[in-house]
Design a protein around this motif. Structure first.
Motif, mmCIF file in Angstrom:
data_model
loop_
_atom_site.group_PDB
_atom_site.id
_atom_site.type_symbol
_atom_site.label_atom_id
_atom_site.label_comp_id
_atom_site.label_asym_id
_atom_site.label_seq_id
_atom_site.Cartn_x
_atom_site.Cartn_y
_atom_site.Cartn_z
ATOM 1 N N ALA A 39 0.791 -1.361 0.004
ATOM 2 C CA ALA A 39 0.010 -0.063 0.058
ATOM 3 C C ALA A 39 0.837 1.207 -0.027
ATOM 4 C CB ALA A 39 -0.843 0.061 1.182
ATOM 5 N N LEU A 40 1.897 1.302 0.741
ATOM 6 C CA LEU A 40 2.759 2.348 0.737
ATOM 7 C C LEU A 40 3.602 2.711 -0.326
ATOM 8 C CD1 LEU A 40 3.633 2.069 4.742
ATOM 9 C CD2 LEU A 40 1.733 3.406 3.671
ATOM 10 N N GLN A 41 3.984 2.000 -1.031
ATOM 11 C CA GLN A 41 4.887 2.101 -2.229
ATOM 12 C C GLN A 41 4.544 3.487 -3.245
ATOM 13 O OE1 GLN A 41 5.389 -1.429 -5.012
ATOM 14 N NE2 GLN A 41 3.108 -1.725 -4.801
ATOM 15 N N ASN A 42 3.193 3.692 -3.219
ATOM 16 C CA ASN A 42 3.002 4.880 -4.100
ATOM 17 C C ASN A 42 2.807 5.964 -3.397
ATOM 18 O OD1 ASN A 42 3.658 3.570 -6.690
ATOM 19 N ND2 ASN A 42 1.783 2.405 -6.289
ATOM 20 N N ILE A 43 2.650 6.130 -1.996
ATOM 21 C CA ILE A 43 2.204 7.243 -1.351
ATOM 22 C C ILE A 43 3.620 8.196 -0.899
ATOM 23 C CG2 ILE A 43 1.702 8.098 1.027
ATOM 24 C CD1 ILE A 43 -0.288 5.638 1.230
ATOM 25 N N GLU A 44 3.539 9.602 -1.435
ATOM 26 C CA GLU A 44 4.486 10.345 -1.445
ATOM 27 C C GLU A 44 4.747 11.438 -0.215
ATOM 28 O OE1 GLU A 44 7.043 9.925 -3.419
ATOM 29 O OE2 GLU A 44 5.916 8.395 -4.580
ATOM 30 N N ALA A 45 4.069 11.131 0.604
ATOM 31 C CA ALA A 45 4.063 11.961 2.110
ATOM 32 C C ALA A 45 5.261 11.746 2.706
ATOM 33 C CB ALA A 45 2.720 11.833 2.935
ATOM 34 N N CYS A 53 0.167 1.890 16.390
ATOM 35 C CA CYS A 53 0.064 3.377 15.883
ATOM 36 C C CYS A 53 1.558 3.750 15.704
ATOM 37 C CB CYS A 53 -0.685 4.155 16.865
ATOM 38 S SG CYS A 53 -0.915 5.782 16.382
ATOM 39 N N PHE A 54 1.866 4.073 14.648
ATOM 40 C CA PHE A 54 3.460 3.665 14.275
ATOM 41 C C PHE A 54 3.710 4.929 13.304
ATOM 42 C CE2 PHE A 54 7.041 2.325 11.765
ATOM 43 C CZ PHE A 54 7.859 1.591 12.728
ATOM 44 N N PHE A 55 4.375 6.058 13.656
ATOM 45 C CA PHE A 55 4.949 7.002 12.708
ATOM 46 C C PHE A 55 6.252 6.652 12.231
ATOM 47 C CE2 PHE A 55 1.464 8.774 15.509
ATOM 48 C CZ PHE A 55 0.842 9.522 14.696
ATOM 49 N N ILE A 56 6.494 7.043 10.740
ATOM 50 C CA ILE A 56 7.882 6.751 10.288
ATOM 51 C C ILE A 56 8.080 7.680 9.050
ATOM 52 C CG2 ILE A 56 6.886 4.824 8.947
ATOM 53 C CD1 ILE A 56 9.986 3.643 9.111
ATOM 54 N N ARG A 57 9.349 8.204 8.982
ATOM 55 C CA ARG A 57 9.593 9.033 7.900
ATOM 56 C C ARG A 57 9.441 8.107 6.831
ATOM 57 N NH1 ARG A 57 11.984 14.124 9.193
ATOM 58 N NH2 ARG A 57 12.779 14.189 11.365
ATOM 59 N N ASN A 58 8.782 8.630 5.526
ATOM 60 C CA ASN A 58 8.757 7.998 4.388
ATOM 61 C C ASN A 58 10.107 7.470 3.561
ATOM 62 O OD1 ASN A 58 7.450 6.532 2.326
ATOM 63 N ND2 ASN A 58 6.562 8.280 1.589
ATOM 64 N N SER A 59 10.925 8.315 3.884
ATOM 65 C CA SER A 59 12.408 8.308 3.262
ATOM 66 C C SER A 59 12.991 7.277 4.114
ATOM 67 C CB SER A 59 13.070 9.588 3.318
ATOM 68 O OG SER A 59 13.443 10.154 4.847
ATOM 69 N N VAL A 60 12.738 7.120 5.331
ATOM 70 C CA VAL A 60 13.733 5.895 6.091
ATOM 71 C C VAL A 60 12.887 4.558 5.648
ATOM 72 C CG1 VAL A 60 14.303 5.010 8.380
ATOM 73 C CG2 VAL A 60 14.494 7.456 7.641
ATOM 74 N N TYR A 61 11.708 4.642 5.701
ATOM 75 C CA TYR A 61 10.742 3.550 5.374
ATOM 76 C C TYR A 61 11.299 3.038 4.219
ATOM 77 C CZ TYR A 61 6.620 0.439 4.757
ATOM 78 O OH TYR A 61 5.954 -0.724 4.299
ATOM 79 N N GLU A 108 14.056 3.468 2.572
ATOM 80 C CA GLU A 108 15.717 3.188 2.650
ATOM 81 C C GLU A 108 16.122 1.698 3.335
ATOM 82 O OE1 GLU A 108 19.577 4.557 5.490
ATOM 83 O OE2 GLU A 108 17.823 5.796 5.077
ATOM 84 N N LEU A 109 14.999 1.191 4.456
ATOM 85 C CA LEU A 109 14.991 0.283 4.996
ATOM 86 C C LEU A 109 14.400 -1.090 4.098
ATOM 87 C CD1 LEU A 109 14.475 1.359 8.585
ATOM 88 C CD2 LEU A 109 16.688 0.808 7.564
ATOM 89 N N GLY A 110 13.790 -0.568 3.023
ATOM 90 C CA GLY A 110 13.069 -1.661 2.207
ATOM 91 C C GLY A 110 11.453 -2.148 3.068
ATOM 92 N N GLY A 111 11.092 -1.001 3.934
ATOM 93 C CA GLY A 111 9.706 -1.289 4.628
ATOM 94 C C GLY A 111 9.946 -2.645 5.533
ATOM 95 N N PHE A 112 8.855 -3.048 5.921
ATOM 96 C CA PHE A 112 8.692 -4.254 6.733
ATOM 97 C C PHE A 112 9.149 -5.408 5.944
ATOM 98 C CE2 PHE A 112 4.954 -1.487 8.275
ATOM 99 C CZ PHE A 112 5.517 -1.288 9.586
ATOM 100 N N GLU A 122 7.329 -4.616 13.312
ATOM 101 C CA GLU A 122 7.741 -3.113 13.628
ATOM 102 C C GLU A 122 8.899 -3.389 14.512
ATOM 103 O OE1 GLU A 122 5.337 -5.074 15.394
ATOM 104 O OE2 GLU A 122 4.300 -3.905 16.830
ATOM 105 N N ILE A 123 9.064 -4.513 15.439
ATOM 106 C CA ILE A 123 10.351 -4.219 16.260
ATOM 107 C C ILE A 123 11.623 -4.561 15.089
ATOM 108 C CG2 ILE A 123 11.354 -5.290 18.214
ATOM 109 C CD1 ILE A 123 8.831 -6.229 19.308
ATOM 110 N N ASP A 124 11.492 -5.514 14.313
ATOM 111 C CA ASP A 124 12.594 -5.789 13.373
ATOM 112 C C ASP A 124 12.558 -4.524 12.528
ATOM 113 O OD1 ASP A 124 14.239 -7.412 11.395
ATOM 114 O OD2 ASP A 124 12.415 -6.502 10.212
ATOM 115 N N LEU A 125 11.627 -3.561 12.075
ATOM 116 C CA LEU A 125 12.066 -2.393 11.487
ATOM 117 C C LEU A 125 12.609 -1.386 12.128
ATOM 118 C CD1 LEU A 125 11.698 -1.034 8.625
ATOM 119 C CD2 LEU A 125 9.363 -0.224 9.635
#
Length: 330
Positions: free
Chosen positions: A72-78, A170-178, A180-184, A194-197
């Motif tokens: 779902a998040l791959q095309n969200i640019e926020a 309820c998890f907030f993350i910078r999109n750029s970091v998400y 960079e890490l390849g997501g979950f 989420e702990i792994d991420l």
């Protein structure tokens, strides 16, 4: 700073009806998305009829928490992604302190708000409470919740501090970091991804924070309750996978061997309680871990050098020493 609030839904029409109106009311700063994991109820029909301004992302199948969000998040640019469970009730101005922290702390990559129990509002909620930690053997716990002991919120955790992991509820993350890490890690499917991420983010030098000024209320267990053997399977298997991926190499095999023994003791406890289905879930979790060990081990990179987890054993502290209150011990 643009923020996207993204709810992952699977057959959760009743939860959407209950909690989405408040979320919309109290989130004027955000663009709201609902990512639907191929629900078979009328969730999507309800959303289109009742909330035409909400953006709907329809996944082709039930990909679990990890895979569902990754798709779902791959095309969200926020700039900021707020991943919110459908059984969360937000409060007025819940986003403002989070956005402020991200704007003022460039190395902060992930933030968790204070999470209270929707059914018992004066108490913290199991999944996150006032921020998460893990002990030497990889057992997760929180400020405000150790195993099944949950504290009343008497404002004892009002310090906005570094934590080890932030709750996926309820998890907030910078999109750029998400990105960079390849997501979950989609191999986790659900639980502890989420702990792994967070661990991977800390290994890259980012900070994970708790913010007490943002408060939400969580039902908990609305999708998979504590007594479900599938949850037992996922928690035991994913914990071993997470340790394999993230522990420093000089700690890895000792901790894994210790966990095998401790998981066996947990199996004996289930035997005493005559919860046989959970014994089989632990056995199944271990065989799945062994089968996928090489694949999991290959996911390690060159950043597992620092120790961020607590040096104590929360199992010993809780079950032997009767310690039920959080203590920050490095």
């Amino acid at each position: 700073m643009k923020i996207a609030v993204v709810l992952l839904n699977w057959n959760g029409q009743k939860l959407l009806e209950q909690f989405l109106p408040t979320l919309v009311q109290y989130s004027p700063e955000a663009t709201i998305y609902v990512a639907d994991n191929a629900s078979t109820d009328d969730s999507v029909v309800y959303l289109k009829a009742s909330f035409p301004t909400i953006k709907i992302i329809q996944n082709s199948s039930n990909l679990g928490f990890a895979g569902g969000y990754n798709a779902a998040l791959q095309n969200i640019e926020a700039d900021i992604l707020a991943l919110v469970n459908t059984d969360i009730e937000v409060t007025k101005n819940w986003l403002a302190p989070i956005i402020s922290t991200f704007e003022n702390e460039p190395k902060t990559a992930i933030i968790q708000p204070k999470i209270r129990d929707y059914k018992n509002p004066e108490y913290f909620e199991y999944a996150g409470a006032a921020g998460g930690f893990i002990d030497y053997f990889g057992y997760p716990y929180c400020r405000g919740r150790i195993f099944n002991t949950i504290e009343k919120d008497t404002y004892q955790y009002e310090d906005d501090c570094d934590i080890f992991w932030a709750s996926g509820a309820c998890f907030f993350i910078r999109n750029s970091v998400y990105k960079e890490l390849g997501g979950f890690d989609s191999d986790f499917f659900a639980h502890q991804e989420e702990i792994d991420l967070c661990w991977r983010a800390k290994n890259k030098g980012y900070s994970v924070k708790y913010n007490s000024k943002s408060i939400v209320y969580h039902i908990g267990g609305a999708t998979l309750n504590q007594g479900n053997p599938k949850k037992t399977f996922l928690n035991y298997r994913n914990s071993l996978m997470m340790l394999t991926k993230n522990l420093p190499k000089n700690k890895l095999f000792f901790v894994l061997f210790s966990r095998l023994i401790l998981d066996g003791i947990a199996g004996v406890q289930f035997l005493i309680q005559r919860k046989f289905i959970h014994i089989f879930a632990i056995i199944k979790a271990h065989f799945s871990f062994y089968f996928h060990f090489y694949k999991t081990y290959k996911k390690r990179d060159n950043h597992q050098t620092k120790v961020y987890y607590q040096s104590n054993s929360i199992v010993y502290k809780y079950f032997i020493k009767n310690g039920t209150i959080f203590e920050n011990k490095k």
